[in-house]
Design a protein around this motif. Structure first.
Motif, PDB file in Angstrom:
ATOM      1  N   ARG A 158     -18.196   4.114 -15.036  1.00  0.00           N
ATOM      2  CA  ARG A 158     -19.418   4.848 -14.901  1.00  0.00           C
ATOM      3  C   ARG A 158     -19.028   6.223 -15.356  1.00  0.00           C
ATOM      4  O   ARG A 158     -19.925   6.961 -16.205  1.00  0.00           O
ATOM      5  CB  ARG A 158     -20.104   4.992 -13.852  1.00  0.00           C
ATOM      6  CG  ARG A 158     -21.006   3.814 -13.279  1.00  0.00           C
ATOM      7  CD  ARG A 158     -22.023   3.765 -12.395  1.00  0.00           C
ATOM      8  NE  ARG A 158     -21.497   4.255 -11.113  1.00  0.00           N
ATOM      9  CZ  ARG A 158     -21.170   3.871 -10.065  1.00  0.00           C
ATOM     10  NH1 ARG A 158     -21.249   2.411  -9.930  1.00  0.00           N
ATOM     11  NH2 ARG A 158     -20.534   4.483  -9.005  1.00  0.00           N
ATOM     12  N   ALA A 165     -10.017  -6.397  -4.927  1.00  0.00           N
ATOM     13  CA  ALA A 165     -11.371  -5.714  -4.552  1.00  0.00           C
ATOM     14  C   ALA A 165     -11.393  -4.266  -4.757  1.00  0.00           C
ATOM     15  O   ALA A 165     -12.182  -3.627  -5.450  1.00  0.00           O
ATOM     16  CB  ALA A 165     -11.740  -6.293  -3.169  1.00  0.00           C
ATOM     17  N   SER A 166     -10.405  -3.418  -4.226  1.00  0.00           N
ATOM     18  CA  SER A 166     -10.151  -2.146  -4.742  1.00  0.00           C
ATOM     19  C   SER A 166     -10.091  -1.747  -5.960  1.00  0.00           C
ATOM     20  O   SER A 166     -10.798  -0.721  -6.473  1.00  0.00           O
ATOM     21  CB  SER A 166      -8.823  -1.557  -3.896  1.00  0.00           C
ATOM     22  OG  SER A 166      -8.744  -0.324  -4.205  1.00  0.00           O
ATOM     23  N   ARG A 211     -15.343  -0.079 -11.704  1.00  0.00           N
ATOM     24  CA  ARG A 211     -16.764   0.297 -11.563  1.00  0.00           C
ATOM     25  C   ARG A 211     -17.042   1.534 -11.678  1.00  0.00           C
ATOM     26  O   ARG A 211     -17.719   2.028 -12.393  1.00  0.00           O
ATOM     27  CB  ARG A 211     -17.511  -0.373 -10.667  1.00  0.00           C
ATOM     28  CG  ARG A 211     -18.871  -0.486 -10.680  1.00  0.00           C
ATOM     29  CD  ARG A 211     -19.697  -1.102  -9.277  1.00  0.00           C
ATOM     30  NE  ARG A 211     -18.874  -0.776  -8.037  1.00  0.00           N
ATOM     31  CZ  ARG A 211     -19.153   0.290  -7.376  1.00  0.00           C
ATOM     32  NH1 ARG A 211     -19.892   1.312  -7.842  1.00  0.00           N
ATOM     33  NH2 ARG A 211     -18.412   0.453  -6.432  1.00  0.00           N
ATOM     34  N   ARG A 212     -16.489   2.443 -10.686  1.00  0.00           N
ATOM     35  CA  ARG A 212     -16.745   3.831 -10.548  1.00  0.00           C
ATOM     36  C   ARG A 212     -16.237   4.410 -11.922  1.00  0.00           C
ATOM     37  O   ARG A 212     -16.798   5.415 -12.349  1.00  0.00           O
ATOM     38  CB  ARG A 212     -16.224   4.420  -9.180  1.00  0.00           C
ATOM     39  CG  ARG A 212     -16.973   3.906  -7.961  1.00  0.00           C
ATOM     40  CD  ARG A 212     -16.561   4.322  -6.937  1.00  0.00           C
ATOM     41  NE  ARG A 212     -15.290   4.164  -6.476  1.00  0.00           N
ATOM     42  CZ  ARG A 212     -14.246   5.076  -6.395  1.00  0.00           C
ATOM     43  NH1 ARG A 212     -14.523   6.115  -6.181  1.00  0.00           N
ATOM     44  NH2 ARG A 212     -12.986   4.470  -5.956  1.00  0.00           N
ATOM     45  N   ARG A 248     -11.546  -3.448  -8.590  1.00  0.00           N
ATOM     46  CA  ARG A 248     -12.869  -3.679  -9.069  1.00  0.00           C
ATOM     47  C   ARG A 248     -13.678  -2.768  -8.800  1.00  0.00           C
ATOM     48  O   ARG A 248     -14.538  -2.107  -9.691  1.00  0.00           O
ATOM     49  CB  ARG A 248     -13.482  -5.190  -8.667  1.00  0.00           C
ATOM     50  CG  ARG A 248     -12.921  -6.387  -9.222  1.00  0.00           C
ATOM     51  CD  ARG A 248     -13.712  -7.515  -8.586  1.00  0.00           C
ATOM     52  NE  ARG A 248     -13.814  -7.977  -7.322  1.00  0.00           N
ATOM     53  CZ  ARG A 248     -12.710  -8.650  -6.737  1.00  0.00           C
ATOM     54  NH1 ARG A 248     -11.838  -9.122  -7.557  1.00  0.00           N
ATOM     55  NH2 ARG A 248     -12.522  -8.646  -5.425  1.00  0.00           N
ATOM     56  N   ASP A 249     -13.690  -2.161  -7.497  1.00  0.00           N
ATOM     57  CA  ASP A 249     -14.284  -0.935  -6.926  1.00  0.00           C
ATOM     58  C   ASP A 249     -14.030   0.359  -8.066  1.00  0.00           C
ATOM     59  O   ASP A 249     -14.988   0.999  -8.588  1.00  0.00           O
ATOM     60  CB  ASP A 249     -14.254  -0.683  -5.725  1.00  0.00           C
ATOM     61  CG  ASP A 249     -15.101   0.588  -5.329  1.00  0.00           C
ATOM     62  OD1 ASP A 249     -16.162   0.365  -5.457  1.00  0.00           O
ATOM     63  OD2 ASP A 249     -14.490   1.431  -4.877  1.00  0.00           O
ATOM     64  N   ARG A 250     -12.633   0.645  -8.009  1.00  0.00           N
ATOM     65  CA  ARG A 250     -12.171   1.585  -8.952  1.00  0.00           C
ATOM     66  C   ARG A 250     -12.745   1.444 -10.360  1.00  0.00           C
ATOM     67  O   ARG A 250     -13.148   2.571 -10.997  1.00  0.00           O
ATOM     68  CB  ARG A 250     -10.794   1.865  -8.726  1.00  0.00           C
ATOM     69  CG  ARG A 250     -10.048   2.892  -9.447  1.00  0.00           C
ATOM     70  CD  ARG A 250      -9.607   4.173  -8.544  1.00  0.00           C
ATOM     71  NE  ARG A 250      -9.129   3.969  -7.303  1.00  0.00           N
ATOM     72  CZ  ARG A 250      -7.970   4.054  -7.014  1.00  0.00           C
ATOM     73  NH1 ARG A 250      -6.943   4.559  -8.258  1.00  0.00           N
ATOM     74  NH2 ARG A 250      -7.576   3.863  -5.979  1.00  0.00           N
TER      75      ARG A 250
END
Length: 160
Positions: A127, A116-117, A123-124, A119-121
């Protein structure tokens, strides 16, 4: 056309920049090399807050896009040797961005998956990478930037 290049040799002026000779700006290889170097620097700066580089981001992108890849398959897709991939996955696992687990389809195979971490990293960081690329291409305008990207895609494609 004014082209700024960094010196590729050590003469006591390391890190200084100078104007490149106009005669070189007619050479495709020269232009591609220096455009790629500049883009790499700008993307690296954009990714620095996330603790990853462009190579690591590419690995995360491929893991996210491809389901149930082994380290060997991942190495083949990215174009690095297996030993390098093992070390890279070790670092990503230590950072909590990926995990190794048994494949649901083949219990003999271990696959690499994003946490999950991770996927978040991803995504950011994606961007930030996209913003850096847009800023890099901004002098071209939207139409020219899309045309350049499409042309480069055709040049690196295996299809005629």
């Amino acid at each position: 056309m004014q082209v700024i290049v960094s010196r590729g040799y050590s003469d006591g002026m390391a890190g200084q920049q100078r104007q490149g000779p106009d005669v070189l700006t007619a050479r495709l290889g020269y232009l591609l090399k220096h455009a790629q170097a500049r883009l790499t620097r700008e993307v690296a700066e954009a990714l620095r807050p996330f603790g990853i580089d462009g190579h690591t981001l590419a690995v995360l992108v491929v893991i996210a896009a491809e389901d149930s890849l082994s380290q060997a398959e991942l190495a083949g897709l990215i174009g690095v040797d297996r030993t390098t991939m093992v070390a890279l996955v070790d670092r990503l696992e230590e950072a909590g961005l990926v995990e190794r687990r048994r494949s649901a389809q083949d219990r003999r195979k271990n696959v690499v998956a994003l946490t999950a971490s991770g996927r978040d990293r991803l995504r950011r960081a994606e961007r930030a990478r996209a913003r850096a690329e847009r800023a890099f291409l901004a002098p071209l305008g939207e139409g020219e930037a899309q045309a350049l990207t499409a042309a480069l895609r055709r040049l690196v494609s295996d299809e005629p």
